[in-house]
Design a protein around this motif. Structure first.
Motif, short mmCIF file in Angstrom:
data_model
loop_
_atom_site.label_atom_id
_atom_site.label_comp_id
_atom_site.label_asym_id
_atom_site.label_seq_id
_atom_site.Cartn_x
_atom_site.Cartn_y
_atom_site.Cartn_z
N PHE A 266 -23.61 -28.57 13.58
CA PHE A 266 -24.84 -27.97 13.07
C PHE A 266 -25.91 -29.00 12.71
O PHE A 266 -27.03 -28.62 12.35
CB PHE A 266 -24.54 -27.13 11.83
CG PHE A 266 -23.57 -26.00 12.07
CD1 PHE A 266 -23.97 -24.88 12.79
CD2 PHE A 266 -22.26 -26.07 11.61
CE1 PHE A 266 -23.08 -23.84 13.01
CE2 PHE A 266 -21.37 -25.04 11.84
CZ PHE A 266 -21.77 -23.91 12.54
N THR A 267 -25.61 -30.28 12.75
CA THR A 267 -26.41 -31.43 12.34
C THR A 267 -26.35 -31.61 10.82
O THR A 267 -26.30 -30.63 10.07
CB THR A 267 -27.89 -31.37 12.77
OG1 THR A 267 -28.62 -30.48 11.93
CG2 THR A 267 -28.02 -30.98 14.22
N LEU A 268 -26.35 -32.86 10.38
CA LEU A 268 -26.28 -33.14 8.95
C LEU A 268 -27.53 -32.67 8.24
O LEU A 268 -27.49 -32.30 7.05
CB LEU A 268 -26.02 -34.63 8.70
CG LEU A 268 -27.10 -35.68 9.00
CD1 LEU A 268 -28.09 -35.83 7.87
CD2 LEU A 268 -26.44 -37.02 9.28
N GLU A 269 -28.68 -32.66 8.95
CA GLU A 269 -29.92 -32.20 8.33
C GLU A 269 -29.84 -30.74 7.92
O GLU A 269 -30.28 -30.36 6.82
CB GLU A 269 -31.08 -32.40 9.32
CG GLU A 269 -31.40 -33.86 9.64
CD GLU A 269 -30.53 -34.47 10.73
OE1 GLU A 269 -30.76 -35.64 11.09
OE2 GLU A 269 -29.61 -33.76 11.22
N ILE A 383 -35.05 -31.12 10.46
CA ILE A 383 -35.07 -31.36 11.89
C ILE A 383 -34.28 -32.63 12.20
O ILE A 383 -34.44 -33.65 11.53
CB ILE A 383 -36.52 -31.50 12.40
CG1 ILE A 383 -37.28 -30.19 12.15
CG2 ILE A 383 -36.55 -31.86 13.88
CD1 ILE A 383 -38.73 -30.24 12.52
N LYS A 384 -33.45 -32.57 13.21
CA LYS A 384 -32.54 -33.66 13.55
C LYS A 384 -33.31 -34.97 13.78
O LYS A 384 -34.30 -34.99 14.49
CB LYS A 384 -31.73 -33.32 14.78
CG LYS A 384 -30.70 -34.39 15.19
CD LYS A 384 -29.90 -33.93 16.38
CE LYS A 384 -28.96 -35.01 16.87
NZ LYS A 384 -27.98 -35.42 15.86
N ALA A 385 -32.84 -36.04 13.12
CA ALA A 385 -33.43 -37.36 13.28
C ALA A 385 -32.43 -38.27 13.99
O ALA A 385 -31.28 -38.38 13.57
CB ALA A 385 -33.80 -37.95 11.91
N ASN A 386 -32.87 -38.91 15.04
CA ASN A 386 -31.97 -39.76 15.81
C ASN A 386 -32.20 -41.26 15.59
O ASN A 386 -31.29 -42.06 15.67
CB ASN A 386 -32.13 -39.47 17.32
CG ASN A 386 -31.69 -38.08 17.68
OD1 ASN A 386 -30.61 -37.65 17.27
ND2 ASN A 386 -32.51 -37.36 18.44
N ASP A 387 -33.45 -41.62 15.33
CA ASP A 387 -33.79 -43.04 15.27
C ASP A 387 -34.18 -43.46 13.87
O ASP A 387 -34.71 -42.66 13.09
CB ASP A 387 -34.97 -43.33 16.22
CG ASP A 387 -34.64 -42.96 17.66
OD1 ASP A 387 -35.53 -42.42 18.31
OD2 ASP A 387 -33.50 -43.24 18.08
N LYS A 388 -33.94 -44.73 13.59
CA LYS A 388 -34.39 -45.30 12.32
C LYS A 388 -35.90 -45.44 12.38
O LYS A 388 -36.48 -45.71 13.42
CB LYS A 388 -33.72 -46.66 12.07
CG LYS A 388 -32.21 -46.55 11.93
CD LYS A 388 -31.62 -47.90 11.61
CE LYS A 388 -30.10 -47.85 11.62
NZ LYS A 388 -29.56 -46.95 10.63
#
Length: 389
Positions: A266-269, A383-388
């Motif tokens: 479900f994504t951590l967000e 909202i899912k974050a992928n990058d730093k």
């Protein structure tokens, strides 16, 4: 690696057992000394207030020290000695100063233990769950010792478990996890000359995480102080406090162990958003004044809420900052989102308890949680974050 995993697991058990031995029962101890609700709120808030200063200070020392685990070792053993003196004090102002000193050393241990775990590349949730086990065990043992031998045993147990945590840090120090070279390479690559703390706070997404967590984490930490009053007002006993905290804190461990599986789906967000909403609903219900038996039977709500929030907020923050700044990043979460929020919750909670009753405390906590949900959605943290960044 597996053997090393168990060393970190034992470290978390002892660190959080120390906290569990004091926090849920400190209100009853202070009440026995004749302190009023407002004074109890001031004492408990003082621990989190000093943490606002202590966590970044010790985090920065950890960041700049070659043998950084010596910092954690010193903090553990310093936390062993202060409770011995607190047991001799009944004056409010002297006790307040001693309590502040104690948590100047103790508060930074938790974020620095998190940093050590992340630096060692362990599955954070899998290791951190042992902190919940330690906390639950500490609460239960402290509750039983307090029932049979007196509440002074909460500080004796605190010293014993802090000493054991120091021993585990000493054992872990024999392993090589120092990221000094990586930090130096990172700094050379980026040619950074600004102060590391200011640079970290320039990370907008990280700051948004701090702000949203501020309105949620503090209420769930302050719950450890006020839940005993809620439970006894619903007909529960002093010994029952230890049992219900054993169940509540114990339920966090499996949730922490499994949360990464649900987050992968479900994504951590989104998992954080779910836990924040559940926390608000939980405290609104607590504000209605449920019986002690109902509180006991719904112990798993704490496991779900804390099992998600305490893991995923840390993982979310680590996801958006560079590894070189992990120690400072974790310390700021402790100082601002945990301690800064908790001091507000404990001070307001003490005032509400004196003037409006324990139920009003939890209605206030629920309102804060809803503000946290609004902040989280406003900054689009769900909202899912992928990058730093």
């Amino acid at each position: 690696m597996k053997q090393n995993y168990y060393k970190f697991a034992l470290l978390y058990i002892f660190v959080y057992a120390a906290m569990g031995s004091v926090f849920p029962l400190i209100g009853q101890y202070l009440l026995g000394l004749g302190f009023k609700g407002t004074q109890i709120g001031m004492v408990t808030a003082s621990a989190t207030a000093i943490g606002i200063i202590a966590a970044p200070v010790w985090g920065n020392i950890y960041y700049k020290t070659n043998n950084n685990k010596h910092v954690v070792l010193f903090l553990c053993f310093a936390a062993v000695l202060v409770p011995v003196f607190l047991l001799q004090i009944s004056d409010f102002y002297l006790f307040l100063m001693g309590y502040i000193l104690l948590f100047f050393f103790q508060v930074p241990i938790c974020p620095l233990a998190d940093t050590m775990t992340l630096e060692a590349s362990h599955d954070f949730g899998s290791v951190r769950k042992w902190g919940a086990v330690g906390y639950a065990g500490g609460v239960f043992i402290a509750g039983q010792l307090a029932s049979y031998f007196g509440l002074q045993w909460i500080f004796i147990l605190f010293s014993m478990t802090s000493f054991a945590a120091g021993i585990m840090v000493w054992i872990i120090m024999r392993e090589k996890f120092d990221l000094k070279e990586e930090r130096e390479n990172y700094e050379e690559k980026e040619n950074r000359n600004t102060d590391s703390m200011l640079e970290l706070l320039g990370n907008r997404k990280y700051c948004a995480i701090l702000l949203s967590a501020f309105f949620v984490l503090g209420t769930n930490i302050a719950n450890n102080t006020f839940f005993g009053f809620l439970y006894t007002s619903g007909g529960g006993s002093l010994g029952g406090i230890g049992l219900v905290f054993l169940l509540m804190a114990g339920s966090e461990a499996p949730c922490m162990a499994w949360v990464h599986r649900f987050s992968a789906k479900f994504t951590l967000e989104r998992m954080i958003l779910f836990a924040m909403l559940l926390s608000a609903c939980r405290f609104f219900w607590y504000g209605s004044g449920p019986s002690s038996s109902l509180l006991m039977s719904t112990f798993f709500l704490q496991g779900i809420v804390n099992g998600i929030l305490l893991i995923e907020f840390i993982r979310y923050a680590a996801k958006v900052v560079e590894i070189a700044f992990l120690g400072i990043a974790m310390s700021f979460i402790q100082a601002i989102s945990c301690n800064g929020s908790t001091i507000l919750c404990q001070m307001i909670g003490g005032y509400f308890m004196d003037h409006f009753g324990i139920n009003a405390v939890y209605l206030g906590f629920a309102a804060m949680n809803l503000i946290g949900v609004f902040v989280y959605l406003f900054f689009r943290l769900h909202i899912k974050a992928n990058d730093k960044v």
